[in-house]
Scaffold this active site. Structure first.
Site, mmCIF file in Angstrom:
data_model
loop_
_atom_site.group_PDB
_atom_site.id
_atom_site.type_symbol
_atom_site.label_atom_id
_atom_site.label_comp_id
_atom_site.label_asym_id
_atom_site.label_seq_id
_atom_site.Cartn_x
_atom_site.Cartn_y
_atom_site.Cartn_z
ATOM 1 N N ASN A 1 0.847 -1.202 0.000
ATOM 2 C CA ASN A 1 0.000 0.000 0.000
ATOM 3 C C ASN A 1 0.876 1.241 0.000
ATOM 4 O O ASN A 1 1.960 1.270 0.578
ATOM 5 C CB ASN A 1 -0.971 -0.019 1.192
ATOM 6 C CG ASN A 1 -0.426 0.692 2.413
ATOM 7 O OD1 ASN A 1 -0.478 1.924 2.508
ATOM 8 N ND2 ASN A 1 0.142 -0.075 3.347
ATOM 9 N N PHE B 1 -1.635 8.077 4.207
ATOM 10 C CA PHE B 1 -2.459 8.718 5.245
ATOM 11 C C PHE B 1 -3.694 9.410 4.673
ATOM 12 O O PHE B 1 -3.911 10.607 4.885
ATOM 13 C CB PHE B 1 -1.660 9.754 6.054
ATOM 14 C CG PHE B 1 -0.658 9.191 7.013
ATOM 15 C CD1 PHE B 1 -0.712 7.876 7.432
ATOM 16 C CD2 PHE B 1 0.355 9.998 7.538
ATOM 17 C CE1 PHE B 1 0.209 7.362 8.334
ATOM 18 C CE2 PHE B 1 1.286 9.505 8.432
ATOM 19 C CZ PHE B 1 1.212 8.182 8.827
ATOM 20 N N SER C 1 5.398 5.102 8.841
ATOM 21 C CA SER C 1 4.784 4.834 7.548
ATOM 22 C C SER C 1 5.767 5.227 6.444
ATOM 23 O O SER C 1 6.326 6.329 6.475
ATOM 24 C CB SER C 1 3.492 5.630 7.382
ATOM 25 O OG SER C 1 3.129 5.611 6.011
ATOM 26 N N ASN D 1 4.983 5.919 3.463
ATOM 27 C CA ASN D 1 4.261 6.553 2.357
ATOM 28 C C ASN D 1 4.082 8.060 2.485
ATOM 29 O O ASN D 1 3.425 8.674 1.668
ATOM 30 C CB ASN D 1 2.904 5.870 2.174
ATOM 31 C CG ASN D 1 3.092 4.404 1.851
ATOM 32 O OD1 ASN D 1 3.899 4.049 1.002
ATOM 33 N ND2 ASN D 1 2.376 3.545 2.570
ATOM 34 N N THR D 2 4.650 8.641 3.536
ATOM 35 C CA THR D 2 4.687 10.096 3.654
ATOM 36 C C THR D 2 6.161 10.470 3.620
ATOM 37 O O THR D 2 6.912 10.069 4.514
ATOM 38 C CB THR D 2 4.017 10.555 4.970
ATOM 39 O OG1 THR D 2 2.639 10.179 4.932
ATOM 40 C CG2 THR D 2 4.116 12.061 5.156
ATOM 41 N N LYS E 1 5.125 3.257 17.330
ATOM 42 C CA LYS E 1 5.100 2.245 16.264
ATOM 43 C C LYS E 1 6.288 2.471 15.332
ATOM 44 O O LYS E 1 6.413 3.539 14.728
ATOM 45 C CB LYS E 1 3.784 2.324 15.493
ATOM 46 C CG LYS E 1 3.680 1.258 14.403
ATOM 47 C CD LYS E 1 2.266 1.116 13.890
ATOM 48 C CE LYS E 1 2.161 0.072 12.806
ATOM 49 N NZ LYS E 1 0.789 -0.089 12.306
ATOM 50 N N ASN F 1 5.637 -1.566 11.387
ATOM 51 C CA ASN F 1 4.890 -1.095 10.219
ATOM 52 C C ASN F 1 5.276 -1.934 8.980
ATOM 53 O O ASN F 1 5.921 -2.969 9.116
ATOM 54 C CB ASN F 1 5.192 0.388 10.007
ATOM 55 C CG ASN F 1 3.979 1.143 9.539
ATOM 56 O OD1 ASN F 1 3.324 0.730 8.574
ATOM 57 N ND2 ASN F 1 3.647 2.233 10.193
HETATM 58 C C1 LIG Z 1 -3.851 -1.080 3.481
HETATM 59 C C2 LIG Z 1 -3.026 -0.809 4.681
HETATM 60 C C3 LIG Z 1 -3.119 0.421 5.324
HETATM 61 C C4 LIG Z 1 -2.358 0.676 6.453
HETATM 62 N N1 LIG Z 1 -2.481 1.882 7.083
HETATM 63 C C5 LIG Z 1 -1.784 2.114 8.234
HETATM 64 C C6 LIG Z 1 -1.946 3.327 8.936
HETATM 65 O O1 LIG Z 1 -2.725 4.214 8.556
HETATM 66 N N2 LIG Z 1 -1.214 3.517 10.056
HETATM 67 C C7 LIG Z 1 -0.341 2.563 10.523
HETATM 68 O O2 LIG Z 1 0.296 2.773 11.557
HETATM 69 N N3 LIG Z 1 -0.192 1.397 9.891
HETATM 70 C C8 LIG Z 1 -0.893 1.149 8.762
HETATM 71 N N4 LIG Z 1 -0.745 -0.049 8.120
HETATM 72 C C9 LIG Z 1 0.222 -1.049 8.647
HETATM 73 C C10 LIG Z 1 -0.474 -2.087 9.512
HETATM 74 O O3 LIG Z 1 -1.027 -1.495 10.662
HETATM 75 C C11 LIG Z 1 0.550 -3.162 9.950
HETATM 76 O O4 LIG Z 1 1.536 -2.549 10.734
HETATM 77 C C12 LIG Z 1 1.207 -3.851 8.773
HETATM 78 O O5 LIG Z 1 0.291 -4.034 7.710
HETATM 79 C C13 LIG Z 1 1.790 -5.227 9.143
HETATM 80 O O6 LIG Z 1 0.787 -6.118 9.583
HETATM 81 P P1 LIG Z 1 0.122 -7.233 8.614
HETATM 82 O O7 LIG Z 1 1.242 -7.952 7.938
HETATM 83 O O8 LIG Z 1 -0.697 -8.096 9.536
HETATM 84 O O9 LIG Z 1 -0.718 -6.477 7.648
HETATM 85 C C14 LIG Z 1 -1.486 -0.324 6.971
HETATM 86 C C15 LIG Z 1 -1.402 -1.567 6.320
HETATM 87 C C16 LIG Z 1 -2.153 -1.821 5.191
HETATM 88 C C17 LIG Z 1 -2.050 -3.167 4.521
#
Ligand SMILES: Cc1cc2nc3c(=O)[nH]c(=O)nc-3n(C[C@H](O)[C@H](O)[C@H](O)COP(=O)(O)O)c2cc1C
Length: 364
Positions: free
Chosen positions: A110, A114, A173, A175-176, A214, A243
Site C-alpha cells: 500500500n 495517510f 509509515s 508513504n509520507t 510504532k 509497520n
Molecule cells: C492497506 C493498509 C493500510 C495501512 N495503514 C496504516 C496506517 O494508517 N497507520 C499505521 O500505523 N499502519 C498502517 N498499516 C500497517 C499495519 O497497521 C501493519 O503494521 C502492517 O500491515 C503489518 O501487519 P500485517 O502484515 O498483519 O498487515 C497499513 C497496512 C495496510 C495493509
C-alpha cells in the site's frame, strides 16, 4: 455472522479492486448485526499498559482509518481495535491505484499516504460510542503538507487522549516522504519528550492514556538501539513492531506487483518483522510490553510472535486472504498451547525464543 461473511462476501471482495473491496467491507461491517462475541477463555486476558485486553488479538491500524466500525470489529472477537492513522486535517492521500495484492505471496503493498478524514470527523464518531467500552486505540499520523510534523503529533495527543484507550504514534509509515526521519535519535528524543509532556498535562481530563511508539521493521540495529534507549528514557508505555517494509525480497513470486512503490505487509513481512520484534525485546529488557504485528496469518505464526517477545498481537493483511475465522483460530491455538502444557499462562511464553532468534542469520 462470521460464517456468512466468509462464505459469501469474501470471494466477491477478492474479485474486486482492493480499495473498492476495502470500502465494501467497511460498509458491510456497518450493517452487520451486533451479536455479542463468545466470551474469551480467561487465560487469554492480557494486562498491559494498565489496560485489560480480553484477548491478545487486535486489528492493526489502517483497516478502520476513520473510526467507522470499532464496535463491529470488537464484536468479531478482536480484543482491541486500533483506529487510524488519523491526521489533524483531512487529506486525500496519494493518487489511486495505491493498494495492491500479491496473491501468490499473500502479501499487500500500500501507498495510501495517510488518507484521513481528519481528527474532527474521527473524534466525533468515537465520542458517539464512548460509553460502549472495549479497547479502542487511536493511531496518530502527520499531515503531508504540515510545516511542523512533530507539532501535529503533540497537538493530536491533547485532542485524542480523552477518547483513546491508548495512543500509538506512527512515525514509521513509508508513504509520507521523510516521515520516518522522525525516528532519528535527536529528533525522536525531542518528539517523545513533547508527547509525554502533553499526555501528562491532560491526565486530569483524560486519565493516564498509554502512549505506544510504532516503528519500522527497516531500522538498522544501531538505529533500534537508539530508538529503544530513547523510548525507555522518555517513559514510553510500549512499542509496536512494526509497520510495513520498503524491502522487496527476491523470493517474492509476484515480482511484477512487487515493483509497486509502497509498504509491503502480510506473509512476506513475517520473518523480518518477527526478527525485529525479538531484537526489540532483548533491548527493552521488560521495561514495557510490545505489540507484535506483521504477517500473522495462523495460530502458529501468532504463537511464534508471542515467543519472539509480543504481549499483544495485531493482524491486518491476512484478513484479505483468509477467512474471518482466523481470529478464532488464533485464539484456539493459544489456548491449545496452554492446554498442552507449554506454560501455565500466556505471559510465561512471551519472549522465550527471543534470544535464540537474535543469534540466527538475518532473514533474507
Ligand atoms: C492497506 C493498509 C493500510 C495501512 N495503514 C496504516 C496506517 O494508517 N497507520 C499505521 O500505523 N499502519 C498502517 N498499516 C500497517 C499495519 O497497521 C501493519 O503494521 C502492517 O500491515 C503489518 O501487519 P500485517 O502484515 O498483519 O498487515 C497499513 C497496512 C495496510 C495493509
Amino acid at each position: 455472522m462470521i460464517g456468512f461473511f466468509d462464505l459469501f462476501a469474501r470471494p466477491l471482495l477478492r474479485a474486486l479492486d482492493p480499495e473498492q473491496a476495502h470500502s465494501l467491507a467497511i460498509k458491510a461491517l456497518k450493517l452487520a448485526p451486533r451479536s455479542r462475541p463468545a466470551e474469551d477463555d480467561p487465560r487469554l486476558a492480557v494486562h498491559a499498559f494498565g489496560l485489560k485486553f480480553p484477548n491478545p488479538v487486535g486489528i492493526a491500524a489502517g483497516f478502520d482509518k476513520h473510526g467507522e466500525v470499532p464496535d463491529a470489529l470488537l464484536h468479531l472477537g478482536f480484543g482491541s481495535v486500533e483506529i487510524g492513522s488519523v491526521t489533524p486535517l483531512p487529506q486525500p492521500g496519494n493518487p489511486k491505484p495505491r493498494l495492491f495484492r500479491l496473491e501468490p505471496d499473500q502479501g499487500v503493498i500500500n501507498r495510501l499516504g495517510f488518507n484521513s478524514e481528519g481528527e474532527a470527523a474521527v473524534l466525533a464518531r468515537l465520542a458517539a460510542r464512548a460509553d460502549r467500552g472495549g479497547i479502542v486505540g487511536i493511531n496518530l499520523g502527520a499531515n503531508k503538507e504540515s510545516r511542523d510534523r512533530g507539532q501535529d503529533y503533540v497537538h493530536l495527543i491533547e485532542r485524542v487522549a480523552p477518547l483513546a484507550s491508548y495512543i500509538s504514534v506512527n512515525i514509521s509509515s513509508p508513504n509520507t516522504p521523510k516521515l520516518r526521519d522522525l525516528q532519528h535519535a535527536a529528533v525522536l528524543d525531542d518528539l517523545l519528550a513533547r508527547i509525554v509532556e502533553k499526555r501528562d498535562l491532560v491526565i486530569d481530563r483524560a486519565g493516564p492514556t498509554p502512549v505506544l511508539l510504532k516503528i519500522s521493521p527497516d531500522l538498522s540495529l544501531a538505529q533500534l538501539d537508539d530508538v529503544v534507549g530513547i523510548a525507555r528514557a522518555r517513559g514510553i508505555d510500549g512499542m509496536i513492531i512494526g509497520n510495513t517494509t520498503v524491502l522487496r525480497q527476491d523470493w517474492l513470486r509476484d515480482q511484477k506487483t512487487a515493483k509497486e512503490p509502497g509498504g509491503l505487509s502480510g506473509r512476506p513481512l513475517f520473518p523480518l518483522a518477527t526478527r525485529m520484534l525479538a531484537e526489540t525485546y532483548v533491548r527493552v529488557e521488560g521495561a514495557f510490553p510490545l505489540v507484535g504485528v506483521g504477517g500473522i496469518d495462523s495460530g502458529k505464526t501468532a504463537l511464534a510472535k508471542i515467543k519472539a517477545g509480543a504481549d499483544l498481537l495485531q493482524v491486518y493483511s491476512s484478513l484479505v486472504f483468509k477467512a474471518l475465522g482466523l481470529i478464532a483460530e488464533i485464539k484456539a491455538e493459544l489456548v491449545d498451547a496452554l492446554d498442552r502444557g507449554e506454560a501455565d499462562e500466556l505471559s510465561d511464553l512471551v519472549g522465550v525464543d527471543a534470544a535464540a532468534m537474535t543469534a540466527e542469520p538475518w532473514p533474507e
